[in-house]
Design a protein around this motif. Structure first.
Motif, PDB file in Angstrom:
ATOM      1  N   ASN A 112      -0.702   8.988 -17.068  1.00 19.03           N
ATOM      2  CA  ASN A 112      -0.975   9.352 -15.689  1.00 19.03           C
ATOM      3  C   ASN A 112      -0.947   8.109 -14.782  1.00 19.03           C
ATOM      4  N   TYR A 113      -1.109   8.376 -13.503  1.00 20.88           N
ATOM      5  CA  TYR A 113      -1.068   7.337 -12.477  1.00 20.88           C
ATOM      6  C   TYR A 113      -2.144   6.277 -12.701  1.00 20.88           C
ATOM      7  N   SER A 114      -3.329   6.714 -13.037  1.00 22.85           N
ATOM      8  CA  SER A 114      -4.460   5.806 -13.191  1.00 22.85           C
ATOM      9  C   SER A 114      -4.238   4.810 -14.330  1.00 22.85           C
ATOM     10  N   LYS A 115      -3.711   5.282 -15.456  1.00 30.60           N
ATOM     11  CA  LYS A 115      -3.466   4.394 -16.596  1.00 30.60           C
ATOM     12  C   LYS A 115      -2.414   3.336 -16.250  1.00 30.60           C
ATOM     13  N   ALA A 116      -1.356   3.748 -15.561  1.00 29.05           N
ATOM     14  CA  ALA A 116      -0.303   2.799 -15.180  1.00 29.05           C
ATOM     15  C   ALA A 116      -0.836   1.780 -14.178  1.00 29.05           C
ATOM     16  N   LYS A 117      -1.641   2.223 -13.237  1.00 32.43           N
ATOM     17  CA  LYS A 117      -2.210   1.316 -12.243  1.00 32.43           C
ATOM     18  C   LYS A 117      -3.171   0.326 -12.893  1.00 32.43           C
ATOM     19  N   ASP A 118      -4.015   0.804 -13.806  1.00 33.08           N
ATOM     20  CA  ASP A 118      -4.935  -0.086 -14.518  1.00 33.08           C
ATOM     21  C   ASP A 118      -4.180  -1.137 -15.321  1.00 33.08           C
ATOM     22  N   PHE A 119      -3.103  -0.728 -15.991  1.00 31.10           N
ATOM     23  CA  PHE A 119      -2.296  -1.677 -16.757  1.00 31.10           C
ATOM     24  C   PHE A 119      -1.660  -2.714 -15.839  1.00 31.10           C
ATOM     25  N   LEU A 120      -1.156  -2.285 -14.716  1.00 37.52           N
ATOM     26  CA  LEU A 120      -0.518  -3.200 -13.777  1.00 37.52           C
ATOM     27  C   LEU A 120      -1.528  -4.207 -13.231  1.00 37.52           C
ATOM     28  N   ILE A 121      -2.712  -3.752 -12.876  1.00 36.83           N
ATOM     29  CA  ILE A 121      -3.757  -4.657 -12.376  1.00 36.83           C
ATOM     30  C   ILE A 121      -4.187  -5.629 -13.464  1.00 36.83           C
ATOM     31  N   TRP A 122      -4.419  -5.110 -14.661  1.00 39.32           N
ATOM     32  CA  TRP A 122      -4.850  -5.942 -15.787  1.00 39.32           C
ATOM     33  C   TRP A 122      -3.793  -6.994 -16.129  1.00 39.32           C
ATOM     34  N   SER A 123      -2.544  -6.578 -16.230  1.00 37.41           N
ATOM     35  CA  SER A 123      -1.484  -7.527 -16.602  1.00 37.41           C
ATOM     36  C   SER A 123      -1.275  -8.584 -15.522  1.00 37.41           C
ATOM     37  N   THR A 124      -1.422  -8.213 -14.268  1.00 38.86           N
ATOM     38  CA  THR A 124      -1.288  -9.188 -13.181  1.00 38.86           C
ATOM     39  C   THR A 124      -2.368 -10.256 -13.280  1.00 38.86           C
ATOM     40  N   TRP A 125      -3.615  -9.850 -13.494  1.00 38.94           N
ATOM     41  CA  TRP A 125      -4.706 -10.830 -13.590  1.00 38.94           C
ATOM     42  C   TRP A 125      -4.600 -11.695 -14.833  1.00 38.94           C
ATOM     43  N   VAL A 126      -4.150 -11.120 -15.937  1.00 35.92           N
ATOM     44  CA  VAL A 126      -3.964 -11.922 -17.159  1.00 35.92           C
ATOM     45  C   VAL A 126      -2.894 -12.983 -16.935  1.00 35.92           C
ATOM     46  N   PRO A 150       0.800  -1.233   0.000  1.00 29.42           N
ATOM     47  CA  PRO A 150       0.000   0.000   0.000  1.00 29.42           C
ATOM     48  C   PRO A 150       0.834   1.286   0.000  1.00 29.42           C
ATOM     49  N   THR A 151       2.028   1.239   0.590  1.00 31.04           N
ATOM     50  CA  THR A 151       2.830   2.464   0.680  1.00 31.04           C
ATOM     51  C   THR A 151       3.873   2.577  -0.414  1.00 31.04           C
ATOM     52  N   GLU A 152       4.353   1.481  -0.937  1.00 31.64           N
ATOM     53  CA  GLU A 152       5.443   1.506  -1.913  1.00 31.64           C
ATOM     54  C   GLU A 152       5.205   0.434  -2.968  1.00 31.64           C
ATOM     55  N   ASN A 153       5.236   0.815  -4.226  1.00 29.87           N
ATOM     56  CA  ASN A 153       5.089  -0.140  -5.311  1.00 29.87           C
ATOM     57  C   ASN A 153       6.157   0.174  -6.353  1.00 29.87           C
ATOM     58  N   ILE A 154       7.227  -0.596  -6.323  1.00 30.33           N
ATOM     59  CA  ILE A 154       8.374  -0.350  -7.185  1.00 30.33           C
ATOM     60  C   ILE A 154       8.004  -0.518  -8.658  1.00 30.33           C
ATOM     61  N   VAL A 155       7.255  -1.566  -8.983  1.00 29.79           N
ATOM     62  CA  VAL A 155       6.885  -1.820 -10.375  1.00 29.79           C
ATOM     63  C   VAL A 155       6.022  -0.676 -10.912  1.00 29.79           C
ATOM     64  N   HIS A 156       5.097  -0.224 -10.121  1.00 28.64           N
ATOM     65  CA  HIS A 156       4.216   0.867 -10.538  1.00 28.64           C
ATOM     66  C   HIS A 156       5.013   2.142 -10.769  1.00 28.64           C
ATOM     67  N   ARG A 157       5.940   2.433  -9.879  1.00 26.82           N
ATOM     68  CA  ARG A 157       6.773   3.631 -10.024  1.00 26.82           C
ATOM     69  C   ARG A 157       7.624   3.559 -11.287  1.00 26.82           C
ATOM     70  N   LEU A 209       6.909   1.878 -14.013  1.00 27.32           N
ATOM     71  CA  LEU A 209       6.012   2.051 -15.152  1.00 27.32           C
ATOM     72  C   LEU A 209       5.727   3.534 -15.398  1.00 27.32           C
ATOM     73  N   LEU A 210       5.513   4.295 -14.326  1.00 26.06           N
ATOM     74  CA  LEU A 210       5.261   5.727 -14.475  1.00 26.06           C
ATOM     75  C   LEU A 210       6.480   6.452 -15.019  1.00 26.06           C
ATOM     76  N   GLU A 211       7.666   6.074 -14.541  1.00 23.41           N
ATOM     77  CA  GLU A 211       8.898   6.720 -14.979  1.00 23.41           C
ATOM     78  C   GLU A 211       9.259   6.373 -16.420  1.00 23.41           C
ATOM     79  N   SER A 212       8.732   5.274 -16.936  1.00 19.75           N
ATOM     80  CA  SER A 212       9.073   4.852 -18.294  1.00 19.75           C
ATOM     81  C   SER A 212       8.506   5.792 -19.351  1.00 19.75           C
TER      82      SER A 212
END
Length: 69
Positions: free
Chosen positions: A39-53, A22-29, A31-34
């Protein structure tokens, strides 16, 4: 060959899921830096989607591998 793919997906899942806290997500960070996401929401949605796939693919592969044995 399917065993190698299953192991690869398992390693990818560990890389995606392990650093998600909840406080630190290296993969998400990273993805944002890439710069791939606007924005934050698009990167988070991609991370959630790719994890479930990947989870679904891994489970399907395990079922296939167990049925063929």
């Amino acid at each position: 060959m399917l065993h190698v793919v299953a192991i690869f997906i398992a390693v990818c899942l560990i890389i995606l899921i392990a650093p998600q806290t909840p406080t630190e997500n290296i993969v998400h960070r990273k993805l944002l830096e890439s710069g791939l996401f606007t924005n934050y929401s698009k990167a988070k949605d991609f991370l959630i989607w790719s994890t479930w796939v990947l989870i679904c693919l891994f489970l399907i592969l395990l079922i296939i591998l167990n049925l063929t044995l």
